[in-house]
Design a protein around this motif. Structure first.
Motif, PDB file in Angstrom:
ATOM      1  N   LEU A 281       0.834  -1.206   0.000  1.00 19.42           N
ATOM      2  CA  LEU A 281       0.000   0.000   0.000  1.00 19.42           C
ATOM      3  C   LEU A 281       0.869   1.257   0.000  1.00 19.42           C
ATOM      4  CD1 LEU A 281      -2.722  -1.037   2.638  1.00 19.42           C
ATOM      5  CD2 LEU A 281      -2.885  -1.167   0.137  1.00 19.42           C
ATOM      6  N   ASN A 282       2.035   1.160  -0.613  1.00 18.32           N
ATOM      7  CA  ASN A 282       2.937   2.313  -0.654  1.00 18.32           C
ATOM      8  C   ASN A 282       2.253   3.517  -1.295  1.00 18.32           C
ATOM      9  OD1 ASN A 282       5.013   0.811   0.467  1.00 18.32           O
ATOM     10  ND2 ASN A 282       5.780   0.136  -1.526  1.00 18.32           N
ATOM     11  N   HIS A 283       2.466   4.684  -0.684  1.00 18.76           N
ATOM     12  CA  HIS A 283       1.932   5.953  -1.169  1.00 18.76           C
ATOM     13  C   HIS A 283       0.406   6.041  -1.036  1.00 18.76           C
ATOM     14  CE1 HIS A 283       5.957   6.260  -2.693  1.00 18.76           C
ATOM     15  NE2 HIS A 283       5.763   5.274  -3.555  1.00 18.76           N
ATOM     16  N   LYS A 284      -0.211   5.149  -0.265  1.00 18.20           N
ATOM     17  CA  LYS A 284      -1.644   5.195  -0.023  1.00 18.20           C
ATOM     18  C   LYS A 284      -1.911   5.826   1.348  1.00 18.20           C
ATOM     19  CE  LYS A 284      -2.729   2.513  -3.639  1.00 18.20           C
ATOM     20  NZ  LYS A 284      -3.496   2.979  -4.811  1.00 18.20           N
ATOM     21  N   LYS A 285      -2.995   6.592   1.403  1.00 18.52           N
ATOM     22  CA  LYS A 285      -3.423   7.163   2.678  1.00 18.52           C
ATOM     23  C   LYS A 285      -4.733   6.485   3.081  1.00 18.52           C
ATOM     24  CE  LYS A 285      -3.227  11.690   3.257  1.00 18.52           C
ATOM     25  NZ  LYS A 285      -3.643  13.126   3.259  1.00 18.52           N
ATOM     26  N   ALA A 286      -4.727   5.868   4.270  1.00 17.82           N
ATOM     27  CA  ALA A 286      -5.867   5.078   4.724  1.00 17.82           C
ATOM     28  C   ALA A 286      -6.430   5.626   6.021  1.00 17.82           C
ATOM     29  CB  ALA A 286      -5.455   3.617   4.924  1.00 17.82           C
TER      30      ALA A 286
ATOM     31  N   PHE B 225      -1.807  -2.322   7.670  1.00 18.88           N
ATOM     32  CA  PHE B 225      -1.730  -1.364   6.560  1.00 18.88           C
ATOM     33  C   PHE B 225      -0.456  -0.530   6.638  1.00 18.88           C
ATOM     34  CE2 PHE B 225      -6.350  -0.831   4.886  1.00 18.88           C
ATOM     35  CZ  PHE B 225      -6.478  -2.204   4.816  1.00 18.88           C
ATOM     36  N   ALA B 226      -0.104  -0.107   7.853  1.00 21.68           N
ATOM     37  CA  ALA B 226       1.134   0.671   8.019  1.00 21.68           C
ATOM     38  C   ALA B 226       2.345  -0.179   7.657  1.00 21.68           C
ATOM     39  CB  ALA B 226       1.246   1.179   9.444  1.00 21.68           C
ATOM     40  N   ARG B 227       2.329  -1.448   8.044  1.00 23.06           N
ATOM     41  CA  ARG B 227       3.438  -2.348   7.724  1.00 23.06           C
ATOM     42  C   ARG B 227       3.584  -2.524   6.214  1.00 23.06           C
ATOM     43  NH1 ARG B 227       1.952  -7.664   9.843  1.00 23.06           N
ATOM     44  NH2 ARG B 227       1.925  -6.515  11.814  1.00 23.06           N
ATOM     45  N   GLN B 228       2.449  -2.424   5.503  1.00 26.49           N
ATOM     46  CA  GLN B 228       2.474  -2.599   4.047  1.00 26.49           C
ATOM     47  C   GLN B 228       2.688  -1.280   3.312  1.00 26.49           C
ATOM     48  OE1 GLN B 228       2.869  -5.996   4.697  1.00 26.49           O
ATOM     49  NE2 GLN B 228       2.334  -5.900   2.529  1.00 26.49           N
ATOM     50  N   GLY B 229       2.997  -0.221   4.044  1.00 24.75           N
ATOM     51  CA  GLY B 229       3.434   1.013   3.411  1.00 24.75           C
ATOM     52  C   GLY B 229       2.459   2.163   3.422  1.00 24.75           C
ATOM     53  N   ALA B 230       1.242   1.949   3.962  1.00 23.19           N
ATOM     54  CA  ALA B 230       0.254   3.027   3.962  1.00 23.19           C
ATOM     55  C   ALA B 230       0.562   4.060   5.040  1.00 23.19           C
ATOM     56  CB  ALA B 230      -1.148   2.462   4.181  1.00 23.19           C
ATOM     57  N   GLN B 231       0.165   5.284   4.765  1.00 22.21           N
ATOM     58  CA  GLN B 231       0.093   6.312   5.799  1.00 22.21           C
ATOM     59  C   GLN B 231      -1.283   6.157   6.453  1.00 22.21           C
ATOM     60  OE1 GLN B 231      -0.777  11.025   5.966  1.00 22.21           O
ATOM     61  NE2 GLN B 231       0.913  10.468   4.599  1.00 22.21           N
ATOM     62  N   VAL B 232      -1.288   5.832   7.728  1.00 21.53           N
ATOM     63  CA  VAL B 232      -2.515   5.432   8.408  1.00 21.53           C
ATOM     64  C   VAL B 232      -3.044   6.564   9.284  1.00 21.53           C
ATOM     65  CG1 VAL B 232      -3.444   3.881  10.166  1.00 21.53           C
ATOM     66  CG2 VAL B 232      -1.962   2.978   8.379  1.00 21.53           C
ATOM     67  N   HIS B 233      -4.346   6.809   9.166  1.00 18.71           N
ATOM     68  CA  HIS B 233      -5.032   7.776  10.033  1.00 18.71           C
ATOM     69  C   HIS B 233      -6.088   7.022  10.833  1.00 18.71           C
ATOM     70  CE1 HIS B 233      -3.414  11.601   8.403  1.00 18.71           C
ATOM     71  NE2 HIS B 233      -3.122  10.798   7.393  1.00 18.71           N
ATOM     72  N   ILE B 234      -5.873   6.990  12.138  1.00 20.13           N
ATOM     73  CA  ILE B 234      -6.747   6.239  13.040  1.00 20.13           C
ATOM     74  C   ILE B 234      -7.771   7.195  13.625  1.00 20.13           C
ATOM     75  CG2 ILE B 234      -6.820   4.936  15.198  1.00 20.13           C
ATOM     76  CD1 ILE B 234      -3.730   4.331  14.357  1.00 20.13           C
ATOM     77  N   VAL B 235      -9.044   6.871  13.416  1.00 20.36           N
ATOM     78  CA  VAL B 235     -10.137   7.665  13.964  1.00 20.36           C
ATOM     79  C   VAL B 235     -10.810   6.836  15.043  1.00 20.36           C
ATOM     80  CG1 VAL B 235     -12.342   8.789  13.471  1.00 20.36           C
ATOM     81  CG2 VAL B 235     -10.482   8.902  11.791  1.00 20.36           C
ATOM     82  N   ASP B 236     -10.824   7.355  16.259  1.00 19.00           N
ATOM     83  CA  ASP B 236     -11.413   6.618  17.383  1.00 19.00           C
ATOM     84  C   ASP B 236     -11.971   7.626  18.377  1.00 19.00           C
ATOM     85  OD1 ASP B 236     -10.801   3.422  18.378  1.00 19.00           O
ATOM     86  OD2 ASP B 236     -11.609   4.812  19.851  1.00 19.00           O
TER      87      ASP B 236
END
Length: 254
Positions: free
Chosen positions: A4-9, A26-37
């Motif tokens: 998921l490189n260069h993906k924002k999730a 997802f972060a391990r697979q390259g995504a920039q992760v945004h956690i909403v909680d």
């Protein structure tokens, strides 16, 4: 294969359980992760774990039942590639013993919360040229589960929303699918057992595990792996589908 490189999730309910497992993978697979909680602390814990592992993550405390707050959060995040609608609550009860306030609360989180995030995210996905949405449904949307009236109603709505979004945004290159887990061993399960069956936790855990034909509950990371596939380019031909991950519960438990 599932990078998921260069993906924002964006992952709602990403502070614990299935959401946390998805965010971490997802972060391990390259995504920039945004956690909403809804919990600042839960966001911070997941963000710290991802950062310690070398990933990129940001936390956003937000009540998904409040549309104005959801829009403010997503606007701050900006264009995205992936939305995981995972935030939700459980409920036990039948139609005639579910209090109105409980029914309203389940609908507010599990249905309106998904709608609010779709309402805010779809323009951002469109702006970014498309992307993938995964909604967390449940086996309770497929089959009768005893004393899950409000929860089953909500998850049936999530599955219907999935189909509607998949149909409406085909031309925008937005794919939308859902996942229907069976029982998953999360902190919620441990808390439920300790509250309802003090001193009998191990016995009841074993009993609940055996309700899945495969003989155990799912692990959060197994659900995360399915979400990863559905959000990756490997699944670019898949939209408007629901994927049970249930140890055979729907088809083999009759």
């Amino acid at each position: 294969m599932f990078e998921l490189n260069h993906k924002k999730a964006v992952i709602t309910g990403g502070g614990s359980g299935i959401g946390r497992a998805i965010a971490t993978l997802f972060a391990r697979q390259g995504a920039q992760v945004h956690i909403v909680d809804i919990s600042d602390a839960a966001c911070a814990d997941t963000v710290r774990d991802i950062a310690d592992a070398g990933g990129v993550a940001h936390g956003h405390a937000c009540d998904v039942t409040r549309q104005e707050a959801v829009h403010a959060t997503f606007d701050a995040i900006g264009p995205i590639d992936i939305l995981i609608n995972n935030a939700g609550i459980a409920h036990i009860g039948k139609a005639d013993n579910t209090p109105e306030q409980d029914f309203d609360r389940v609908m507010s989180v599990n249905v309106k919360g998904v709608y609010n995030c779709l309402h805010a995210a779809i323009p951002l996905l469109r702006e970014n040229g498309g992307g993938a949405i995964v909604n967390m449904a449940s086996v309770a949307a497929w089959v009768a589960v005893a004393e899950r009236f409000a929860y089953s109603t909500a998850k049936g709505a999530v599955m219907a929303m999935t189909l509607s979004v998949a149909k409406d945004y085909l031309q925008d290159s937005i794919r939308c699918n859902s996942i229907s887990p069976g029982r998953v061993h999360t902190p919620f399960v441990d808390g439920f057992l300790s509250k309802q069956y003090p001193g009998r936790e191990a016995e009841m855990f074993e009993r609940l595990s055996k309700t899945q034909p495969i003989g155990r509950m799912a692990r959060p990371d197994e659900v995360a792996a399915l979400a990863l596939y559905l959000c990756s380019d490997a699944a670019s031909f898949i939209t408007g589908s629901d994927y049970p991950i249930d140890g055979g519960f729907i088809t083999l438990n009759s």
